[in-house]
Design an enzyme around this catalytic site. Structure first.
Site, PDB file in Angstrom:
ATOM      1  N   ASP A 119      -2.467   5.768  -3.092  1.00 22.05           N
ATOM      2  CA  ASP A 119      -2.795   6.737  -2.044  1.00 22.05           C
ATOM      3  C   ASP A 119      -1.597   7.622  -1.743  1.00 22.05           C
ATOM      4  OD1 ASP A 119      -5.423   6.265  -1.598  1.00 22.05           O
ATOM      5  OD2 ASP A 119      -5.150   4.970   0.148  1.00 22.05           O
ATOM      6  N   TRP A 163     -14.857   4.617  -7.497  1.00 26.54           N
ATOM      7  CA  TRP A 163     -15.317   3.351  -6.907  1.00 26.54           C
ATOM      8  C   TRP A 163     -14.160   2.746  -6.113  1.00 26.54           C
ATOM      9  CZ3 TRP A 163     -19.192  -0.277  -9.614  1.00 26.54           C
ATOM     10  CH2 TRP A 163     -19.259  -1.517  -8.980  1.00 26.54           C
ATOM     11  N   ASP A 164     -14.290   2.824  -4.816  1.00 25.07           N
ATOM     12  CA  ASP A 164     -13.195   2.393  -3.956  1.00 25.07           C
ATOM     13  C   ASP A 164     -13.418   0.962  -3.462  1.00 25.07           C
ATOM     14  OD1 ASP A 164     -10.848   2.652  -2.512  1.00 25.07           O
ATOM     15  OD2 ASP A 164     -11.396   4.585  -1.663  1.00 25.07           O
ATOM     16  N   TRP A 218       0.855  -1.179   0.000  1.00 26.66           N
ATOM     17  CA  TRP A 218       0.000   0.000   0.000  1.00 26.66           C
ATOM     18  C   TRP A 218       0.899   1.240   0.000  1.00 26.66           C
ATOM     19  CZ3 TRP A 218      -0.266   3.765   3.918  1.00 26.66           C
ATOM     20  CH2 TRP A 218      -1.205   4.781   3.654  1.00 26.66           C
TER      21      TRP A 218
END
Ligand code: GLA
Length: 740
Positions: free
Chosen positions: A549, A478-479, A200
């Protein structure tokens, strides 16, 4: 270029503009791989490539055919259990427990074009680009099981699409334990395996290792393609780089658990298998049932990795992504997430939107926190109705005001999720994925909806449609913010539970499909905590994805550089955010943040209302600059020049227009190094005989000069000296225009 078939030898030659893919029916009736690589002449047979030689300690086909030994033979879709001990492409368990199959060639069918798959994202040939599809039918007589191996060539992009379909035409129930999308056996192992791995906020970093004996693989068991590994991979000759050399690219049109595997065997041959991850997978085939695998994309070039990325990227643009948006310039946007998180109300947002409009941005995207009673991440997922206290004047009115400002309006949804603290959970606790008698593990204080249930898909379609209609929505982010655990569906029988991971993603695709069809003008951007589902399955519905992110300029350099190998820049959402950066605390200049974000679908994700007027002026100029060159940035031919994964400190890349009249190159430096020598940047992709200017300067350069002799690039230290700007994290753009 076409698919040529030698009926006598049952030899199939798939020829694209620059590649050949050849296979043949073998002595045992199965399919043998003959060759894949640079295009070769067509012949009726390639006997020398299919010579059989007896090897000691190897299982033979029969007493008579002692030199036909599967473990030495390259195959198209191999099984286990008949003498080939490498990993197989598929496995079928039969009612009696046997896993032995014998698929014998029956027939072929050759058709023009390429049909879309039902229920799965897939490639297509809507604009009749000379695609041809060959289906080979094989049958296991004992089982009545038919196997269709599908091959489509897209001749001008040098792409081959493969998939397999199993049809149970027999009388007994069968179980597929694995079913790859493609297998490719290569005759040697002198390749570098290039994968894009990370975590991530650190997605798709390039890792390059030489193949070695044994199995090497990348995969996911998270329910998504994942941040950690990406289904795109390359096999390149050791001397291959961006500019030259021989390289294969493999990708999968799939968003769930996948596995890409390369096995180097005792003879130093390499077997590539890509498809759904066989772990956590099984599929029951009752008599009459079919199973279609996702599609694999294969491509080859001998002209380096820039060429590979360009041909695969052009292919996706024309034959994979939603054509409504494939060639349409994407709007510049402002997203409120990093500016407000969930702490906002309609007035704050309107101020935000008004400022955005003033600065030239085109779309306002309202992120997480607008629905249910969501003010923290533990509530309201699933409650897709407006958070009244935040919008006391009504959500329709708010959307209207955004539109009246002349902005498009976008909204964040996380359709696949549910919070315990939600109306939805009160009504449908059984929609939350959990295994019987087990405790459901939270991630980000949220849980996953059972997307295998049609009533869940219906509910989401209705709830989202209401909001889309009410707000006349232009865009949806759309997460999908967590991994799937306690994988189990109370709607499936005990026997079918291993179908759950694949059925989950089929449910997601179905919802996407219904929404895209019902709202063709809504632009979708997919997201999964940033780049956790950056794959071709998603791109079919949502032609762009939030790349990561991590919006720090330096981290983004690496992430976007890595991503660019497998995905064109029009797929990459790239925004400028505030400093110190929220993810890494780094401070970079507004200029460098924009210089990185330009090479994607550009926007801002910070509180523009709180910026100084000088900074706002800079945002205005950056947006105007991007808008002026947007087509080039989003759709231009992308070239990587200097690779930061190799040199650790410097990166450069470039976009070039199709007519070679315009290009923009950018060079970035992570840390400053003292006392460097003269630097030259070798520009790519220009017309050698055309004269160009750089950044509007008076000196004119021939294309061949810029490409071969290079462009002198001033050391960033010289430029920043005395300006108070740091030479660290700095960057420079070169706008290159043909002289009229
Ligand atoms: C994920 C996304 C972010 C943002 C938040 C909202 O992390 O990647 O861009 O939308 O969710 O919760």
């Amino acid at each position: 270029m076409a698919i040529r078939i030698e009926d006598q030898n049952l030899l199939f030659h798939l020829q694209t503009d620059h590649t050949s893919y050849i296979f043949q029916v073998m002595e045992n009736g199965e399919l043998g791989q003959v060759y894949y690589g640079k295009r070769v002449h067509s012949k009726s047979s390639y006997d020398n490539l299919t010579t059989r030689e007896w090897h000691n300690a190897s299982v033979a086909l029969s007493l008579q055919q002692n030199d036909f030994q599967l473990q030495t033979i390259k195959q198209e879709y191999a099984s286990l259990g008949k003498g080939d001990f490498r990993y197989p492409a598929y496995q079928v368990t039969q009612a009696n427990g046997s896993r032995i199959t014998e698929f014998k060639y029956e027939s072929y069918e050759l058709v023009d074009g390429k049909r879309r798959l039902a229920g799965l994202p897939s490639t297509f040939d809507d604009d009749n680009d000379d695609a041809q599809t060959l289906t080979i039918s094989l049958r296991d007589k004992l089982l009545g099981l038919v196997l269709h191996l599908n091959y489509t060539i897209f001749p001008h992009q040098d792409v081959i699409i493969r998939s397999a379909e199993f049809q149970n035409q027999g009388n007994e129930k069968l179980t597929l334990n694995s079913a790859a999308s493609a297998q490719l056996d290569l005759p040697d192992a002198d390749y570098d395996f290039i994968q894009f791995s990370g975590a991530w906020s650190r997605e798709r970093h390039m890792i390059r290792t030489h193949l070695r004996s044994g199995v090497q693989s990348i995969s996911s068991l998270r329910g998504t393609s994942s941040h950690q590994q990406n289904p795109f991979m390359m096999l390149a000759r050791p001397n291959t780089d961006d500019a030259s050399g021989s390289v294969f690219g493999f990708n999968l049109v799939y968003s769930g658990n996948f596995a890409d595997q390369i096995q180097v065997d005792q003879y130093d041959t390499s077997r590539v298998i890509v498809g759904i991850n066989p772990a956590e997978f099984a599929w029951n085939l009752k008599p009459g049932d079919k199973f279609q695998t996702p599609e694999a994309v294969l491509s080859y070039t001998d002209a380096g990795m820039n060429q590979l990325s360009q041909q695969m990227g052009a292919f996706y643009q024309n034959h994979l992504v939603n054509q409504r948006f494939a060639h349409e310039e994407r709007p510049t946007l402002i997203n409120n997430w990093e500016a407000t998180f969930m702490d906002f109300d309609e007035n704050k947002l309107l101020d935000f939107a008004k400022t955005a409009k003033k600065l030239g941005l085109e779309m306002f995207v309202l992120d997480d926190g607008w629905f249910g009673h969501r003010n923290a991440d533990n509530s309201s997922l699933g409650d897709w109705f407006v958070n009244q206290p935040k919008f006391p004047s009504g959500f329709d009115k708010f959307a209207n005001q955004i539109h009246e400002l002349g902005l498009k309006f976008g909204l964040w949804f996380e359709p696949e999720m549910i919070s315990i603290d939600s109306e939805l959970y009160k009504e449908h606790p059984d929609w939350l994925i959990n295994a019987p008698g087990r405790h459901a593990s939270p991630e980000r204080r949220q849980f996953v909806l059972d997307m295998t249930r049609p009533e869940v898909v219906d509910y989401l379609f209705d709830a989202m449609s209401k909001i889309i209609d009410m707000t006349k929505l232009d865009y949806i982010k759309w997460d999908m913010n967590r991994n799937i655990t306690e994988t189990y569906s109370s709607k499936l029988s005990a026997d079918d539970q291993l179908e759950m991971p694949h059925r989950y993603i089929l449910g997601v695709y179905q919802l996407y499909d219904r929404l895209v069809k019902a709202y063709p003008d809504v632009l979708f951007e997919s997201c999964s905590s940033g780049g956790g589902r950056f794959d071709l399955g998603m791109m079919y519905y949502a032609p762009q994805a939030w790349t990561s992110d991590d919006t720090d300029a330096v981290e983004r350099m690496l992430i976007q550089f890595g991503t660019s190998y497998g995905y064109p820049q029009m797929m990459m959402g790239a925004h400028v955010s505030a400093v110190p950066n929220d993810q890494v605390g780094r401070i970079t200049s507004l200029k460098t943040r924009a210089n990185v974000a330009y090479f994607g679908d550009f926007g801002y994700e910070l509180d523009i209302t709180k910026m100084s007027s000088e900074e706002q002026q800079q945002v205005k100029e950056q947006t105007a600059f991007y808008n002026e060159h947007r087509k080039l940035f989003q759709f231009g031919k992308f070239y990587r020049i200097e690779n930061p994964f190799k040199n650790g400190n410097v990166m450069s890349w470039e976009v070039v227009s199709d007519d070679k009249q315009h290009a923009i190159a950018a060079r970035y430096q992570i840390l400053n190094r003292p006392h460097t020598g003269y630097i030259r940047l070798y520009i790519k992709g220009l017309d050698p005989d055309t004269k160009y200017t750089v950044n509007g300067g008076s000196e004119q350069f021939y294309g061949d000069e810029l490409m071969n002799a290079g462009l002198f690039v001033s050391d960033i230290l010289h430029e920043t000296h005395g300006t108070g700007q740091s030479a660290d994290f700095n960057s420079k753009l070169f706008v290159i225009d043909a002289v009229k």
